[in-house]
Design a protein around this motif. Sequence first.
Motif, PDB file in Angstrom:
ATOM      1  N   GLY A 105       0.816  -1.209   0.000  1.00 22.61           N
ATOM      2  CA  GLY A 105       0.000   0.000   0.000  1.00 22.61           C
ATOM      3  C   GLY A 105       0.847   1.253   0.000  1.00 22.61           C
ATOM      4  N   LEU A 108       2.221   1.780  -3.481  1.00 21.65           N
ATOM      5  CA  LEU A 108       1.208   2.353  -4.361  1.00 21.65           C
ATOM      6  C   LEU A 108       1.015   3.827  -4.061  1.00 21.65           C
ATOM      7  N   SER A 144      -4.278   0.819   3.331  1.00 22.03           N
ATOM      8  CA  SER A 144      -4.353  -0.595   2.956  1.00 22.03           C
ATOM      9  C   SER A 144      -4.452  -1.483   4.191  1.00 22.03           C
ATOM     10  N   SER A 174      -2.682  -3.729  -4.980  1.00 28.82           N
ATOM     11  CA  SER A 174      -1.692  -2.641  -4.962  1.00 28.82           C
ATOM     12  C   SER A 174      -0.638  -2.852  -6.038  1.00 28.82           C
TER      13      SER A 174
END
Length: 348
Positions: A105, A108, A144, A174
């Motif tokens: 996460g 990303l 996330s 992700s």
Amino acid sequence: MDREKKARLFFTGLLILLPLVMLLSIGTGPIPVSLADTVDILMYRLGIISAEPDRQQQLIVEAIRLPRTLLGVLVGSSLAACGAAMQGLFRNALADPSIIGVSSGAALGAGLGIVLGGTWLVSVTELFQAYTVSVAAFVGGFTSTLLVYRIGTTNQGTSVATMLLAGIAVSALSGAGIGLMNYVADDTMLRNMTFWQMGSLASGNWQTIIMAASCLIPLQLLLISKARGLNALLLGESEARHLGQDVQKLKLQLILITALGVGVAVAVAGMIGFVGLVVPHLVRLSIGPDHRWLLPSSCLLGAMILLVADIIARIVITPAELPIGIVTALLGAPFFISLLWQQRNRIG
């Protein structure tokens, strides 16, 4: 020698070795600074001695090497402690912080910050300036993790097995997002994303140190305070409840602390793998599974291993340097494979 005494000696040894590794880290680089000169510069800065050191060496130590070393200590100790906590929570020695999706996460989020920072997120970039990518990485990692926790939690409580599966799904999602960012990025953005994902301590400066320390040190202390609860979880959730632990509350606390700790570490240093997996293993093999000693020892050993990896990264292709994530992977992957091989032989 009983296990308690062995753990105490192990912890004391790490406590003595860490300052020595820090001094080695401060003195290592394209322009080497001897151990004696490093000590003199630090003592001069602390006002212990009055003899002024060489100005160039003083600048190198105070402006570059010392912040970088302190950042390595903060990041390495946090990743290792969070890894130990996740292994205790999942009761799986092969678990690490990425299992709850925080690392993917964060990657990303960083990708979004790099690619969209100059277009759709101009106002955010203007607000956070040089820290846009770090803030985006932290938000991505924390979001996330909350998603994984929400998927794994029902009215009956939090299912560790469901969280594990949710973490795999969120990490895959992700990964797809990161691939999309790579596809739409231009050459400069793609290069920035690639280097960020490889990890580095080069961004260490005093402002970053203050920000990271104000978050990571309290989180590590809070995590260490959960040692008895983690010890109870090792016996199973039912047994932990019989011992007076609020298991659902403990799970939530451990997940939030890990999400915050890893999120901040990844935000300031990029993706650094295997520290959270390998270090708790080494400590557990040395002193056993008691989290009262496992967590603080993991903090110290995690800091040391990341500093050693950073030293290797700085000297192997001098005057350039390798991304530290590559070095930790080269050091950690063989150890991980050896663990799997040993486990295979035991089963076989």
